[in-house]
Design a protein around this motif. Structure first.
Motif, PDB file in Angstrom:
ATOM      1  N   PHE A   9     -28.747  51.909   4.184  1.00 32.49           N
ATOM      2  CA  PHE A   9     -27.483  51.455   3.630  1.00 32.49           C
ATOM      3  C   PHE A   9     -26.393  52.481   3.896  1.00 32.49           C
ATOM      4  N   ARG A  10     -25.227  51.967   4.320  1.00 35.80           N
ATOM      5  CA  ARG A  10     -24.021  52.781   4.476  1.00 35.80           C
ATOM      6  C   ARG A  10     -24.176  53.922   5.476  1.00 35.80           C
ATOM      7  N   TRP A  42     -20.913  43.341   6.239  1.00 31.95           N
ATOM      8  CA  TRP A  42     -20.542  44.664   5.715  1.00 31.95           C
ATOM      9  C   TRP A  42     -21.000  44.832   4.280  1.00 31.95           C
ATOM     10  N   HIS A  43     -20.836  43.796   3.464  1.00 28.31           N
ATOM     11  CA  HIS A  43     -21.219  43.895   2.055  1.00 28.31           C
ATOM     12  C   HIS A  43     -22.712  44.190   1.891  1.00 28.31           C
ATOM     13  N   PRO A 342     -13.558  48.238   5.186  1.00 26.87           N
ATOM     14  CA  PRO A 342     -13.246  48.603   3.797  1.00 26.87           C
ATOM     15  C   PRO A 342     -11.758  48.675   3.492  1.00 26.87           C
ATOM     16  N   THR A 343     -10.949  48.992   4.494  1.00 25.23           N
ATOM     17  CA  THR A 343      -9.509  49.118   4.278  1.00 25.23           C
ATOM     18  C   THR A 343      -8.743  47.910   4.838  1.00 25.23           C
ATOM     19  N   PHE A 344      -9.486  46.828   5.109  1.00 30.45           N
ATOM     20  CA  PHE A 344      -8.876  45.562   5.543  1.00 30.45           C
ATOM     21  C   PHE A 344      -7.996  45.744   6.783  1.00 30.45           C
TER      22      PHE A 344
END
Length: 356
Positions: A9-10, A42-43, A342-344
């Motif tokens: 994860f991540r 991504w989630h 994450p920052t769109f």
């Protein structure tokens, strides 16, 4: 074959050589021509939604918005042949539970997801489709594999949200909160059904994109409370409010914003899931829901039984999911796109089209 593999994860995913997935008698292998990079990927890579029971087996290849060509088939597969162009919905069903039998495969009692099933990820040169005669859908002549990648999750989720769960009718006012992939899809679909559509987002660029696909009005909600957004809506369309609101984001602020736009008797459909901020639980103004007779429903994917109507609308040109694609990338670029999510920083649909 080459595939993008998430091992932790991540932690950055890597493009590497992996074995070709083994298929059983009821399965097929699809060679992706296009695969969307969805925020859902991504989630789950971020470890979200464990509070809802979603468990991601690691290591795994993600990617669940697949348009491609059948490469090989298992011995029991009857409907699909090598060379057929197909769409692979992300929500696999067993085809035999009570929900699947009544046309609600998205609610299957024994579900599998394209982003949690080993070997089925589309960020690869080949992807396995289990129980393929039930879970794989042939494309009409005028629907491209890129169209299929665009509609494989976000667009088909919006189609069910607008068409079935919200029952949008021509002439109604529809508010869409969140003008990302799901939101822009909902805007286009509601507009095609004859609704007056208002898009709400915190980014002007997203709102301009929503207007380009059919939004009649746009509201930048940055820094505004849900009540202030309602005041802005009243200025645009009058004080009655919206017949339908689609929450295309999920979470406390977006759901409340969508709810407060509604007219008396209005319908809210939640198409987005929460994040680490809310962990699946938000607070709702229940008394207002009673006084104003607001109704609230959720929506999950799109059952296979509803694809013929969706694909007919795309085949005829009335719906155009492919025009929401804003960027085409290679397998080697997937992690870089994840880093921007994450920052769109992405706009519209980013799709893998180079699998070398």
């Amino acid at each position: 074959m080459r595939a993008v593999v998430a091992e932790q994860f991540r932690k950055p995913m890597e493009l590497m050589d992996v074995p070709v997935p083994e298929i059983g008698a009821d399965d097929i292998l699809v060679r992706p021509s296009a695969c969307g990079i969805c925020r859902t990927d991504w989630h789950v890579w971020n470890g979200d939604w464990v509070w809802g029971g979603l468990k991601l087996p690691l290591p795994i290849t993600l990617g669940h918005e697949i348009g491609g060509v059948v490469d090989r088939v298992g011995a029991n597969v009857k409907r699909l042949k090598p060379g057929m162009r197909v769409c692979v919905p992300f929500n696999f069903g067993d085809g035999d539970c009570p929900y699947c039998r009544k046309g609600l495969s998205n609610l299957c009692d024994n579900p599998a997801w394209g982003f949690t099933t080993p070997g089925s990820g589309g960020f690869a040169q080949l992807a396995k489709v289990p129980n393929a005669d039930f879970n794989c859908i042939e494309l009409p002549a005028n629907v491209t594999e890129k169209d299929a990648a665009a509609l494989g999750c976000r667009y088909m989720t919006s189609f069910r949200a607008v068409r079935t769960r919200s029952e949008v009718q021509g002439g109604e006012t529809v508010v869409v909160v969140g003008a990302g992939g799901v939101g822009r899809s909902a805007v286009e679909i509601a507009s095609a059904l004859g609704a007056l559509v208002v898009a709400i987002d915190t980014k002007d660029s997203a709102l301009e994109a929503a207007k380009a696909v059919g939004a009649n009005h746009a509201i930048n909600s940055s820094g505004l409370t849900p009540e202030e957004v309602r005041e802005s809506l009243d200025t645009l369309i009058g004080s009655r409010g919206a017949d339908v609101a689609i929450d295309a984001m999920g979470g406390q602020n977006s759901t409340l914003t969508a709810l407060h736009t509604l007219a008396k008797g209005g319908r809210l459909c939640v198409a987005g899931l929460t994040t680490q901020d809310d962990k699946g639980a938000i607070t709702l103004p229940v008394d207002l829901m009673v006084f104003r007779e607001w109704s609230l429903v959720g929506t999950l994917g799109n059952p296979h039984a509803d694809y013929p109507e969706l694909l007919r609308l795309v085949d005829s040109g009335k719906l155009q999911p492919g025009r929401l694609i804003t960027e085409e990338v290679a397998l080697a670029d997937v992690q870089g796109v994840f880093d921007r999510l994450p920052t769109f920083e992405t706009e519209g649909f980013v799709v893998v089209t180079d699998f070398n």
